[in-house]
Design a protein around this motif. Sequence first.
Motif, PDB file in Angstrom:
ATOM      1  N   ALA A 104     -15.086  -8.195  21.165  1.00 31.46           N
ATOM      2  CA  ALA A 104     -14.598  -7.187  22.101  1.00 31.46           C
ATOM      3  C   ALA A 104     -13.318  -7.676  22.761  1.00 31.46           C
ATOM      4  O   ALA A 104     -13.135  -8.874  22.988  1.00 31.46           O
ATOM      5  N   GLY A 105     -12.435  -6.743  23.070  1.00 26.75           N
ATOM      6  CA  GLY A 105     -11.167  -7.067  23.691  1.00 26.75           C
ATOM      7  C   GLY A 105     -10.066  -6.209  23.110  1.00 26.75           C
ATOM      8  O   GLY A 105     -10.323  -5.108  22.608  1.00 26.75           O
ATOM      9  N   VAL A 106      -8.836  -6.699  23.162  1.00 33.76           N
ATOM     10  CA  VAL A 106      -7.683  -6.018  22.578  1.00 33.76           C
ATOM     11  C   VAL A 106      -7.003  -6.998  21.632  1.00 33.76           C
ATOM     12  O   VAL A 106      -6.727  -8.150  22.005  1.00 33.76           O
ATOM     13  N   PHE A 107      -6.712  -6.537  20.410  1.00 32.93           N
ATOM     14  CA  PHE A 107      -6.227  -7.418  19.354  1.00 32.93           C
ATOM     15  C   PHE A 107      -5.039  -6.787  18.629  1.00 32.93           C
ATOM     16  O   PHE A 107      -4.998  -5.581  18.433  1.00 32.93           O
ATOM     17  N   LYS A 108      -4.123  -7.634  18.194  1.00 35.30           N
ATOM     18  CA  LYS A 108      -3.042  -7.173  17.334  1.00 35.30           C
ATOM     19  C   LYS A 108      -3.601  -6.833  15.952  1.00 35.30           C
ATOM     20  O   LYS A 108      -4.631  -7.367  15.544  1.00 35.30           O
ATOM     21  N   ILE A 109      -2.895  -5.947  15.251  1.00 34.56           N
ATOM     22  CA  ILE A 109      -3.222  -5.645  13.861  1.00 34.56           C
ATOM     23  C   ILE A 109      -2.299  -6.481  12.979  1.00 34.56           C
ATOM     24  O   ILE A 109      -1.080  -6.488  13.170  1.00 34.56           O
ATOM     25  N   GLY A 110      -2.893  -7.173  12.011  1.00 35.56           N
ATOM     26  CA  GLY A 110      -2.118  -8.034  11.125  1.00 35.56           C
ATOM     27  C   GLY A 110      -1.834  -7.375   9.790  1.00 35.56           C
ATOM     28  O   GLY A 110      -1.589  -6.166   9.694  1.00 35.56           O
ATOM     29  N   THR A 111      -1.929  -8.155   8.743  1.00 34.79           N
ATOM     30  CA  THR A 111      -1.591  -7.716   7.391  1.00 34.79           C
ATOM     31  C   THR A 111      -2.714  -6.878   6.773  1.00 34.79           C
ATOM     32  O   THR A 111      -3.884  -7.053   7.107  1.00 34.79           O
ATOM     33  N   ILE A 112      -2.343  -5.969   5.873  1.00 36.24           N
ATOM     34  CA  ILE A 112      -3.317  -5.255   5.052  1.00 36.24           C
ATOM     35  C   ILE A 112      -3.464  -6.021   3.736  1.00 36.24           C
ATOM     36  O   ILE A 112      -2.465  -6.375   3.103  1.00 36.24           O
ATOM     37  N   TYR A 113      -4.708  -6.262   3.334  1.00 35.60           N
ATOM     38  CA  TYR A 113      -5.005  -6.923   2.062  1.00 35.60           C
ATOM     39  C   TYR A 113      -5.704  -5.915   1.161  1.00 35.60           C
ATOM     40  O   TYR A 113      -6.597  -5.188   1.606  1.00 35.60           O
ATOM     41  N   THR A 114      -5.283  -5.865  -0.096  1.00 38.94           N
ATOM     42  CA  THR A 114      -5.828  -4.867  -0.999  1.00 38.94           C
ATOM     43  C   THR A 114      -5.890  -5.396  -2.419  1.00 38.94           C
ATOM     44  O   THR A 114      -5.118  -6.287  -2.802  1.00 38.94           O
ATOM     45  N   TYR A 115      -6.803  -4.856  -3.208  1.00 36.06           N
ATOM     46  CA  TYR A 115      -6.845  -5.174  -4.631  1.00 36.06           C
ATOM     47  C   TYR A 115      -5.711  -4.484  -5.393  1.00 36.06           C
ATOM     48  O   TYR A 115      -5.403  -4.852  -6.521  1.00 36.06           O
ATOM     49  N   ASP A 116      -5.102  -3.465  -4.784  1.00 38.44           N
ATOM     50  CA  ASP A 116      -4.092  -2.663  -5.461  1.00 38.44           C
ATOM     51  C   ASP A 116      -2.702  -3.290  -5.356  1.00 38.44           C
ATOM     52  O   ASP A 116      -2.444  -4.125  -4.481  1.00 38.44           O
ATOM     53  N   SER A 117      -1.812  -2.814  -6.198  1.00 37.09           N
ATOM     54  CA  SER A 117      -0.433  -3.312  -6.181  1.00 37.09           C
ATOM     55  C   SER A 117       0.441  -2.533  -5.202  1.00 37.09           C
ATOM     56  O   SER A 117       1.610  -2.887  -5.003  1.00 37.09           O
ATOM     57  N   ALA A 118      -0.111  -1.482  -4.617  1.00 39.08           N
ATOM     58  CA  ALA A 118       0.641  -0.678  -3.655  1.00 39.08           C
ATOM     59  C   ALA A 118      -0.332  -0.073  -2.653  1.00 39.08           C
ATOM     60  O   ALA A 118      -1.536   0.050  -2.915  1.00 39.08           O
ATOM     61  N   LEU A 119       0.202   0.321  -1.501  1.00 44.77           N
ATOM     62  CA  LEU A 119      -0.603   1.020  -0.502  1.00 44.77           C
ATOM     63  C   LEU A 119      -0.765   2.484  -0.902  1.00 44.77           C
ATOM     64  O   LEU A 119      -0.047   2.990  -1.765  1.00 44.77           O
ATOM     65  N   PRO A 120      -1.686   3.208  -0.261  1.00 47.31           N
ATOM     66  CA  PRO A 120      -1.818   4.642  -0.544  1.00 47.31           C
ATOM     67  C   PRO A 120      -0.510   5.370  -0.259  1.00 47.31           C
ATOM     68  O   PRO A 120       0.299   4.930   0.563  1.00 47.31           O
ATOM     69  N   SER A 121      -0.301   6.477  -0.918  1.00 44.01           N
ATOM     70  CA  SER A 121       0.934   7.248  -0.724  1.00 44.01           C
ATOM     71  C   SER A 121       1.098   7.600   0.751  1.00 44.01           C
ATOM     72  O   SER A 121       0.144   7.992   1.422  1.00 44.01           O
ATOM     73  N   GLY A 122       2.312   7.449   1.239  1.00 42.27           N
ATOM     74  CA  GLY A 122       2.607   7.748   2.635  1.00 42.27           C
ATOM     75  C   GLY A 122       2.472   6.556   3.559  1.00 42.27           C
ATOM     76  O   GLY A 122       2.931   6.604   4.702  1.00 42.27           O
ATOM     77  N   ALA A 123       1.842   5.481   3.093  1.00 34.52           N
ATOM     78  CA  ALA A 123       1.672   4.291   3.925  1.00 34.52           C
ATOM     79  C   ALA A 123       2.937   3.447   3.907  1.00 34.52           C
ATOM     80  O   ALA A 123       3.643   3.370   2.900  1.00 34.52           O
ATOM     81  N   LYS A 124       3.211   2.797   5.038  1.00 33.57           N
ATOM     82  CA  LYS A 124       4.380   1.930   5.158  1.00 33.57           C
ATOM     83  C   LYS A 124       4.037   0.823   6.142  1.00 33.57           C
ATOM     84  O   LYS A 124       4.209   0.964   7.351  1.00 33.57           O
ATOM     85  N   TYR A 125       3.507  -0.263   5.596  1.00 31.56           N
ATOM     86  CA  TYR A 125       3.031  -1.344   6.450  1.00 31.56           C
ATOM     87  C   TYR A 125       2.980  -2.635   5.624  1.00 31.56           C
ATOM     88  O   TYR A 125       2.761  -2.580   4.410  1.00 31.56           O
ATOM     89  N   PRO A 126       3.167  -3.805   6.250  1.00 29.32           N
ATOM     90  CA  PRO A 126       3.099  -5.065   5.493  1.00 29.32           C
ATOM     91  C   PRO A 126       1.736  -5.246   4.822  1.00 29.32           C
ATOM     92  O   PRO A 126       0.696  -5.090   5.467  1.00 29.32           O
ATOM     93  N   PHE A 127       1.748  -5.568   3.528  1.00 33.79           N
ATOM     94  CA  PHE A 127       0.487  -5.750   2.816  1.00 33.79           C
ATOM     95  C   PHE A 127       0.607  -6.876   1.812  1.00 33.79           C
ATOM     96  O   PHE A 127       1.706  -7.327   1.468  1.00 33.79           O
ATOM     97  N   HIS A 128      -0.540  -7.318   1.346  1.00 32.65           N
ATOM     98  CA  HIS A 128      -0.602  -8.378   0.343  1.00 32.65           C
ATOM     99  C   HIS A 128      -1.624  -7.978  -0.713  1.00 32.65           C
ATOM    100  O   HIS A 128      -2.757  -7.615  -0.377  1.00 32.65           O
ATOM    101  N   THR A 129      -1.215  -8.023  -1.965  1.00 35.77           N
ATOM    102  CA  THR A 129      -2.153  -7.757  -3.054  1.00 35.77           C
ATOM    103  C   THR A 129      -2.977  -9.017  -3.312  1.00 35.77           C
ATOM    104  O   THR A 129      -2.431 -10.076  -3.617  1.00 35.77           O
ATOM    105  N   VAL A 130      -4.287  -8.878  -3.161  1.00 42.78           N
ATOM    106  CA  VAL A 130      -5.187 -10.028  -3.302  1.00 42.78           C
ATOM    107  C   VAL A 130      -5.284 -10.421  -4.770  1.00 42.78           C
ATOM    108  O   VAL A 130      -5.675  -9.608  -5.617  1.00 42.78           O
ATOM    109  N   GLY A 131      -4.923 -11.657  -5.047  1.00 41.00           N
ATOM    110  CA  GLY A 131      -4.962 -12.158  -6.410  1.00 41.00           C
ATOM    111  C   GLY A 131      -6.102 -13.133  -6.634  1.00 41.00           C
ATOM    112  O   GLY A 131      -6.929 -13.382  -5.743  1.00 41.00           O
TER     113      GLY A 131
END
Length: 259
Positions: A104-131
């Motif tokens: 509980a508390g207030v937290f920053k949002i960090g990186t998005i991690y995904t199995y995909d090579s790209a985020l969903p259409s319309g998304a624009k945020y720092p991400f990392h493709t999990v290898g």
Amino acid sequence: MMRNRFHASKRAFGWFFAFILFVGSAFAGGLDSSVQQMIVSIAPDWNASTGKLQFFERTNGEWKAAGPAIPVLYGKNGLVWGRGVFGTDEPGTHKQEHDGRAPAGVFKIGTIYTYDSALPSGAKYPFHTVGAGDAWIDDVNSPDYNKHVTVDPANPPPWFEKEKMRHGDFAYHWLVEIRHNSDPPVANGGSAIFFHIRRGPARKTAGCTTMAEDDLVKLIRWLRADKHPHYALLPRSEYEAKWKAWGLPSPQEASAVMP
């Protein structure tokens, strides 16, 4: 005599100025004005494992809802104070590794991690493709505790099988990092806290916040790094007590997620 009085007056003014600065800092809390996106979730109480979540955007200093409330799940043992922008200095018990509680508390949002090579259409945020060599460390004795690391998958260390991130597990298709116990990590303070896909409408978590996949994709499409998104998770009593000092949406604005 006049010189002594002058120095005494100078010291007194210095103490007065320091006091004013102290009082000002004590009442100047709240989120930085650069935070323009806020994810708010309010639980009924400390032992709750279910609640609702809503997106908010701040314009001209005012928070406004940016979508409807959605159902979410928390830790199987409820909530406990975490370590983030707010919550770290609160008295009482704080999250520990494997306690089954969401921070509980207030937290920053960090990186998005995904199995995909790209985020969903319309998304624009720092991400990392999990290898094949990506891991998140939950070993409390590791110098990389609660950090993302990458190793050579052709020659992995002995601990890698337990810590690897790519399992082919649908629930981890999208991981949105909640920066709890991250700046810097405290040993045994809790690790690997994310938003991710729920395993079922009643399947509680080990400490993450989960939701239906469609709702998580909406969150990913909504996030913008230049708006410095944060996540506020609190039981209702604490939200009502702290929202104003911490600069969160008012209980009236957040009524859709109020239990």
